[in-house]
Design an enzyme around this catalytic site. Structure first.
Site, PDB file in Angstrom:
ATOM      1  N   LYS A 116       4.480   2.673  -8.927  1.00 13.07           N
ATOM      2  CA  LYS A 116       5.468   1.592  -8.773  1.00 13.07           C
ATOM      3  C   LYS A 116       4.787   0.226  -8.734  1.00 13.07           C
ATOM      4  O   LYS A 116       5.225  -0.704  -9.394  1.00 13.07           O
ATOM      5  CB  LYS A 116       6.284   1.764  -7.479  1.00 13.07           C
ATOM      6  CG  LYS A 116       7.195   2.967  -7.456  1.00 13.07           C
ATOM      7  CD  LYS A 116       8.117   2.956  -6.241  1.00 13.07           C
ATOM      8  CE  LYS A 116       7.393   2.978  -4.913  1.00 13.07           C
ATOM      9  NZ  LYS A 116       6.620   4.211  -4.645  1.00 13.07           N
TER      10      LYS A 116
ATOM     11  N   ARG B 239      14.098   2.322   1.045  1.00 16.97           N
ATOM     12  CA  ARG B 239      13.471   3.628   1.127  1.00 16.97           C
ATOM     13  C   ARG B 239      14.333   4.631   1.889  1.00 16.97           C
ATOM     14  O   ARG B 239      13.910   5.759   2.101  1.00 16.97           O
ATOM     15  CB  ARG B 239      12.142   3.489   1.854  1.00 16.97           C
ATOM     16  CG  ARG B 239      10.926   3.545   0.920  1.00 16.97           C
ATOM     17  CD  ARG B 239       9.731   3.466   1.811  1.00 16.97           C
ATOM     18  NE  ARG B 239       8.479   3.918   1.376  1.00 16.97           N
ATOM     19  CZ  ARG B 239       7.553   3.162   0.782  1.00 16.97           C
ATOM     20  NH1 ARG B 239       7.813   1.941   0.403  1.00 16.97           N
ATOM     21  NH2 ARG B 239       6.374   3.652   0.546  1.00 16.97           N
TER      22      ARG B 239
ATOM     23  N   ARG C  38      -7.142   7.430  -5.297  1.00 18.58           N
ATOM     24  CA  ARG C  38      -6.819   6.009  -5.453  1.00 18.58           C
ATOM     25  C   ARG C  38      -7.664   5.151  -4.518  1.00 18.58           C
ATOM     26  O   ARG C  38      -7.907   5.514  -3.379  1.00 18.58           O
ATOM     27  CB  ARG C  38      -5.331   5.787  -5.138  1.00 18.58           C
ATOM     28  CG  ARG C  38      -4.940   4.308  -5.175  1.00 18.58           C
ATOM     29  CD  ARG C  38      -3.472   4.133  -5.309  1.00 18.58           C
ATOM     30  NE  ARG C  38      -2.779   4.286  -4.027  1.00 18.58           N
ATOM     31  CZ  ARG C  38      -1.473   4.041  -3.889  1.00 18.58           C
ATOM     32  NH1 ARG C  38      -0.733   3.676  -4.932  1.00 18.58           N
ATOM     33  NH2 ARG C  38      -0.894   4.209  -2.720  1.00 18.58           N
TER      34      ARG C  38
ATOM     35  N   ARG D 196      -6.991   3.615   1.304  1.00 22.14           N
ATOM     36  CA  ARG D 196      -5.967   3.342   2.315  1.00 22.14           C
ATOM     37  C   ARG D 196      -5.875   4.536   3.253  1.00 22.14           C
ATOM     38  O   ARG D 196      -5.939   5.680   2.814  1.00 22.14           O
ATOM     39  CB  ARG D 196      -4.603   3.132   1.626  1.00 22.14           C
ATOM     40  CG  ARG D 196      -4.401   1.731   1.096  1.00 22.14           C
ATOM     41  CD  ARG D 196      -3.208   1.631   0.170  1.00 22.14           C
ATOM     42  NE  ARG D 196      -1.979   2.228   0.687  1.00 22.14           N
ATOM     43  CZ  ARG D 196      -0.804   2.168   0.070  1.00 22.14           C
ATOM     44  NH1 ARG D 196      -0.689   1.512  -1.079  1.00 22.14           N
ATOM     45  NH2 ARG D 196       0.260   2.743   0.587  1.00 22.14           N
TER      46      ARG D 196
ATOM     47  N   ARG E 174       3.919  11.640   3.593  1.00 21.48           N
ATOM     48  CA  ARG E 174       4.662  10.611   2.844  1.00 21.48           C
ATOM     49  C   ARG E 174       5.589  11.269   1.818  1.00 21.48           C
ATOM     50  O   ARG E 174       6.698  10.796   1.570  1.00 21.48           O
ATOM     51  CB  ARG E 174       3.683   9.652   2.149  1.00 21.48           C
ATOM     52  CG  ARG E 174       2.984   8.731   3.132  1.00 21.48           C
ATOM     53  CD  ARG E 174       1.798   8.042   2.510  1.00 21.48           C
ATOM     54  NE  ARG E 174       2.181   7.013   1.558  1.00 21.48           N
ATOM     55  CZ  ARG E 174       1.364   6.527   0.611  1.00 21.48           C
ATOM     56  NH1 ARG E 174       0.150   7.013   0.481  1.00 21.48           N
ATOM     57  NH2 ARG E 174       1.776   5.590  -0.195  1.00 21.48           N
TER      58      ARG E 174
HETATM   59  P1  AMP Z   1       3.788   1.446   0.036  1.00 19.87           P
HETATM   60  O1  AMP Z   1       2.655   0.558  -0.293  1.00 19.87           O
HETATM   61  O2  AMP Z   1       5.076   1.016  -0.605  1.00 19.87           O
HETATM   62  O3  AMP Z   1       3.483   2.895  -0.193  1.00 19.87           O
HETATM   63  O4  AMP Z   1       4.032   1.292   1.615  1.00 19.87           O
HETATM   64  C1  AMP Z   1       3.019   1.613   2.555  1.00 19.87           C
HETATM   65  C2  AMP Z   1       3.637   1.888   3.922  1.00 19.87           C
HETATM   66  O5  AMP Z   1       4.328   0.718   4.378  1.00 19.87           O
HETATM   67  C3  AMP Z   1       4.682   2.992   3.942  1.00 19.87           C
HETATM   68  O6  AMP Z   1       4.114   4.294   4.043  1.00 19.87           O
HETATM   69  C4  AMP Z   1       5.470   2.604   5.197  1.00 19.87           C
HETATM   70  O7  AMP Z   1       4.755   2.923   6.383  1.00 19.87           O
HETATM   71  C5  AMP Z   1       5.508   1.084   5.075  1.00 19.87           C
HETATM   72  N1  AMP Z   1       6.691   0.665   4.269  1.00 19.87           N
HETATM   73  C6  AMP Z   1       6.687   0.061   3.051  1.00 19.87           C
HETATM   74  N2  AMP Z   1       7.942  -0.162   2.622  1.00 19.87           N
HETATM   75  C7  AMP Z   1       8.764   0.319   3.604  1.00 19.87           C
HETATM   76  C8  AMP Z   1      10.165   0.404   3.753  1.00 19.87           C
HETATM   77  N3  AMP Z   1      11.006  -0.022   2.809  1.00 19.87           N
HETATM   78  N4  AMP Z   1      10.638   0.942   4.905  1.00 19.87           N
HETATM   79  C9  AMP Z   1       9.822   1.374   5.875  1.00 19.87           C
HETATM   80  N5  AMP Z   1       8.484   1.364   5.791  1.00 19.87           N
HETATM   81  C10 AMP Z   1       7.949   0.839   4.669  1.00 19.87           C
END
Ligand code: AMP
Length: 213
Positions: free
Chosen positions: A13, A88, A127, A160, A171
């Protein structure tokens, strides 16, 4: 273009969002990136988010929704925006709907990136993310020119916490339980489009632009 990207972690994404935001000349709003920037800067928001992020859990909606509401209050979204990683869950989708209705800015599409779980584990466990600019690379499939160094900004590449294997499984569970239901939400609204997340980055971007026409 007012667009959201939906897909499991590791679908690409973030990578596609950068390309599409450039193509449509709209801001790329990634809630994960905003949280990571807050973590790095040691803000109160970062402190609130950290334990959830490290465990691969969602940050509570009360925190996330307000952060997005504030971001969508910026004037740069006047020509559109691309939301990456938000919504989400169904509550977030409904809150977003309310924010956009109040601003008279309906979504044009929800673009789903499709990929199976075995491929995701392969992608995420290799990654690496740049501490400087946030760009991703992969130790096997998208090797940086110099190991451990970002090609784009020469920043340090790191894994990460939430890309470690045990957290990736959590996740994925969260994605199936909480995020997948929003796909039917956008399908019922007539906004859902989907494309495969497999293949070359440029090919996927081309397919995305074609389906969004
Ligand atoms: P991402 O980089 O989009 O995978 O986001 C990394 C982490 O940030 C996720 O695993 C959540 O802990 C938090 N996060 C990101 N977007 C959201 C969201 N829309 N709602 C809740 N937590 C989020």
């Amino acid at each position: 273009m007012r667009l959201i990207l939906v897909g499991p972690p590791g679908a690409g994404k973030g990578t596609q969002a950068v390309q599409l935001a450039k193509h449509y000349k709209i801001p790329h709003i990634s809630t994960g990136d905003i949280f990571r920037a807050n973590l790095k800067n040691g803000t109160e928001l970062g402190k609130q988010a950290q334990s959830f992020m490290d465990r691969g859990e969602l940050v509570p909606d009360s925190v996330t929704n307000e952060m997005v509401r504030e971001r969508l209050g910026n004037s740069d979204v006047g020509n559109g925006f691309l939301l990456d990683g938000f919504p989400r869950n169904t509550n977030q989708a409904e809150v977003l709907d309310g924010i956009l209705k109040a601003k008279n800015m309906p979504l044009d599409a929800a673009l789903e990136l499709k990929i199976d779980h075995a491929e995701i584990i392969k992608r995420l466990s290799g990654r690496r993310t740049c501490r400087g600019c946030g760009a991703s690379s992969h130790i096997e499939f998208e090797k940086p020119k110099v190991a451990g160094v970002c090609d784009k900004c020469q920043g340090e590449l790191y894994q990460r916490e939430d890309d470690k294997e045990e957290v990736v499984s959590r996740r994925l569970e969260i994605y199936s339980e909480q995020t997948e239901p929003i796909i039917s939400f956008y399908k019922s609204a007539g906004l859902l489009k989907n494309i495969s997340a497999l293949g070359e980055v440029s090919e996927i971007t081309k397919n995305a632009i074609a389906i969004l026409k």
